[in-house]
Design a protein around this motif. Structure first.
Motif, PDB file in Angstrom:
ATOM      1  N   MET A   1      52.416  43.742  48.847  1.00 30.70           N
ATOM      2  CA  MET A   1      51.214  43.943  49.606  1.00 30.70           C
ATOM      3  C   MET A   1      49.989  43.644  48.747  1.00 30.70           C
ATOM      4  O   MET A   1      49.034  43.067  49.221  1.00 30.70           O
ATOM      5  CB  MET A   1      51.194  45.383  50.111  1.00 30.70           C
ATOM      6  CG  MET A   1      50.041  45.736  50.976  1.00 30.70           C
ATOM      7  SD  MET A   1      50.070  45.129  52.647  1.00 30.70           S
ATOM      8  CE  MET A   1      51.569  45.809  53.251  1.00 30.70           C
ATOM      9  N   ALA A   2      50.042  44.044  47.481  1.00 28.56           N
ATOM     10  CA  ALA A   2      48.908  43.839  46.580  1.00 28.56           C
ATOM     11  C   ALA A   2      48.621  42.356  46.351  1.00 28.56           C
ATOM     12  O   ALA A   2      47.500  41.994  46.000  1.00 28.56           O
ATOM     13  CB  ALA A   2      49.162  44.537  45.251  1.00 28.56           C
ATOM     14  N   LYS A   3      49.613  41.490  46.573  1.00 33.46           N
ATOM     15  CA  LYS A   3      49.388  40.054  46.437  1.00 33.46           C
ATOM     16  C   LYS A   3      48.497  39.524  47.555  1.00 33.46           C
ATOM     17  O   LYS A   3      47.816  38.531  47.394  1.00 33.46           O
ATOM     18  CB  LYS A   3      50.719  39.303  46.467  1.00 33.46           C
ATOM     19  CG  LYS A   3      51.579  39.532  45.251  1.00 33.46           C
ATOM     20  CD  LYS A   3      52.875  38.772  45.384  1.00 33.46           C
ATOM     21  CE  LYS A   3      53.791  39.056  44.216  1.00 33.46           C
ATOM     22  NZ  LYS A   3      55.082  38.368  44.354  1.00 33.46           N
ATOM     23  N   ARG A   4      48.534  40.198  48.711  1.00 32.08           N
ATOM     24  CA  ARG A   4      47.779  39.731  49.873  1.00 32.08           C
ATOM     25  C   ARG A   4      46.447  40.459  50.053  1.00 32.08           C
ATOM     26  O   ARG A   4      45.567  39.968  50.735  1.00 32.08           O
ATOM     27  CB  ARG A   4      48.630  39.903  51.128  1.00 32.08           C
ATOM     28  CG  ARG A   4      49.846  39.004  51.127  1.00 32.08           C
ATOM     29  CD  ARG A   4      50.695  39.255  52.355  1.00 32.08           C
ATOM     30  NE  ARG A   4      51.908  38.456  52.317  1.00 32.08           N
ATOM     31  CZ  ARG A   4      53.020  38.811  51.724  1.00 32.08           C
ATOM     32  NH1 ARG A   4      53.100  39.946  51.085  1.00 32.08           N
ATOM     33  NH2 ARG A   4      54.080  38.032  51.744  1.00 32.08           N
ATOM     34  N   VAL A   5      46.330  41.662  49.484  1.00 31.85           N
ATOM     35  CA  VAL A   5      45.111  42.466  49.630  1.00 31.85           C
ATOM     36  C   VAL A   5      44.575  42.761  48.239  1.00 31.85           C
ATOM     37  O   VAL A   5      45.198  43.479  47.464  1.00 31.85           O
ATOM     38  CB  VAL A   5      45.405  43.792  50.376  1.00 31.85           C
ATOM     39  CG1 VAL A   5      44.148  44.628  50.502  1.00 31.85           C
ATOM     40  CG2 VAL A   5      46.013  43.520  51.745  1.00 31.85           C
ATOM     41  N   ALA A   6      43.410  42.220  47.927  1.00 35.77           N
ATOM     42  CA  ALA A   6      42.839  42.390  46.590  1.00 35.77           C
ATOM     43  C   ALA A   6      42.068  43.694  46.444  1.00 35.77           C
ATOM     44  O   ALA A   6      41.963  44.227  45.341  1.00 35.77           O
ATOM     45  CB  ALA A   6      41.922  41.208  46.271  1.00 35.77           C
ATOM     46  N   ASP A   7      41.530  44.214  47.523  1.00 37.60           N
ATOM     47  CA  ASP A   7      40.688  45.413  47.471  1.00 37.60           C
ATOM     48  C   ASP A   7      41.556  46.666  47.296  1.00 37.60           C
ATOM     49  O   ASP A   7      42.312  47.050  48.189  1.00 37.60           O
ATOM     50  CB  ASP A   7      39.870  45.505  48.759  1.00 37.60           C
ATOM     51  CG  ASP A   7      38.791  46.579  48.694  1.00 37.60           C
ATOM     52  OD1 ASP A   7      38.955  47.563  47.943  1.00 37.60           O
ATOM     53  OD2 ASP A   7      37.783  46.426  49.407  1.00 37.60           O
ATOM     54  N   LYS A   8      41.417  47.314  46.149  1.00 36.77           N
ATOM     55  CA  LYS A   8      42.220  48.510  45.830  1.00 36.77           C
ATOM     56  C   LYS A   8      41.956  49.656  46.815  1.00 36.77           C
ATOM     57  O   LYS A   8      42.840  50.453  47.098  1.00 36.77           O
ATOM     58  CB  LYS A   8      41.928  48.991  44.403  1.00 36.77           C
ATOM     59  CG  LYS A   8      42.193  47.962  43.338  1.00 36.77           C
ATOM     60  CD  LYS A   8      43.671  47.823  43.080  1.00 36.77           C
ATOM     61  CE  LYS A   8      43.866  46.884  41.903  1.00 36.77           C
ATOM     62  NZ  LYS A   8      45.107  46.175  41.968  1.00 36.77           N
ATOM     63  N   ARG A   9      40.736  49.727  47.347  1.00 37.03           N
ATOM     64  CA  ARG A   9      40.419  50.801  48.303  1.00 37.03           C
ATOM     65  C   ARG A   9      41.220  50.639  49.590  1.00 37.03           C
ATOM     66  O   ARG A   9      41.687  51.620  50.164  1.00 37.03           O
ATOM     67  CB  ARG A   9      38.923  50.803  48.615  1.00 37.03           C
ATOM     68  CG  ARG A   9      38.054  51.136  47.396  1.00 37.03           C
ATOM     69  CD  ARG A   9      36.602  50.919  47.685  1.00 37.03           C
ATOM     70  NE  ARG A   9      36.420  49.507  48.040  1.00 37.03           N
ATOM     71  CZ  ARG A   9      35.301  49.000  48.543  1.00 37.03           C
ATOM     72  NH1 ARG A   9      34.262  49.767  48.784  1.00 37.03           N
ATOM     73  NH2 ARG A   9      35.203  47.719  48.826  1.00 37.03           N
TER      74      ARG A   9
END
Length: 144
Positions: A1-9
């Motif tokens: 998921m982190a590969k597709r969504v850069a915003d940590k929030r």
């Protein structure tokens, strides 16, 4: 998921939704797999995960329609539909670590299947079979 969504929030918000549990009969219980049926997160997660599938189907030159976890792939024959279904199942399991719900998936003429909870009114204007898949995560029960 982190590969597709850069915003940590956003990732933290998604994790909070996934670990919050479900309220049923006044009691909160943990969810073991997927997101609650009708939850606001389900279409978002489906679109994030299945964007890779969309790109793969486009690369293959296939005609398809997808909304959240429902997908119709249009091919010219039953045989082609069976080949595509097997190929897409392999792609989803190997590349995305997802499982196709076989009870809700079929190779059939578009006029005989429902898509987005409605039957096709125009029938089969592409002249072939339709491959329909549904992925887990859209309902609280396992494998829906």
């Amino acid at each position: 998921m982190a590969k597709r969504v850069a915003d940590k929030r956003i990732l933290k918000l998604i994790r909070g939704f996934l670990t919050a549990g479900v309220l049923a009969d006044g009691l909160v219980s943990a969810t073991e797999e997927g997101t609650p049926q009708g939850g606001p997160l389900s279409p978002l997660l489906s679109n994030l995960m299945l964007d890779v599938l969309d790109k793969e189907l486009e690369t293959r030159g296939l005609h398809f329609a997808r909304y959240a976890d429902e997908c119709n792939i249009y091919v010219r024959s039953q045989r082609a539909g069976e080949r595509v279904m097997a190929s897409v199942e392999r792609f989803l399991s190997r590349r995305l670590k997802l499982k196709v719900n076989k009870a809700k998936s079929a190779v059939a003429r578009p006029s005989t299947r429902k898509f987005l909870a409605s039957a096709s009114r125009t029938g089969n204007n592409l002249g072939g079979a339709s491959h329909r898949s549904r992925w887990p995560g859209s309902g609280a029960e396992s494998g829906s």
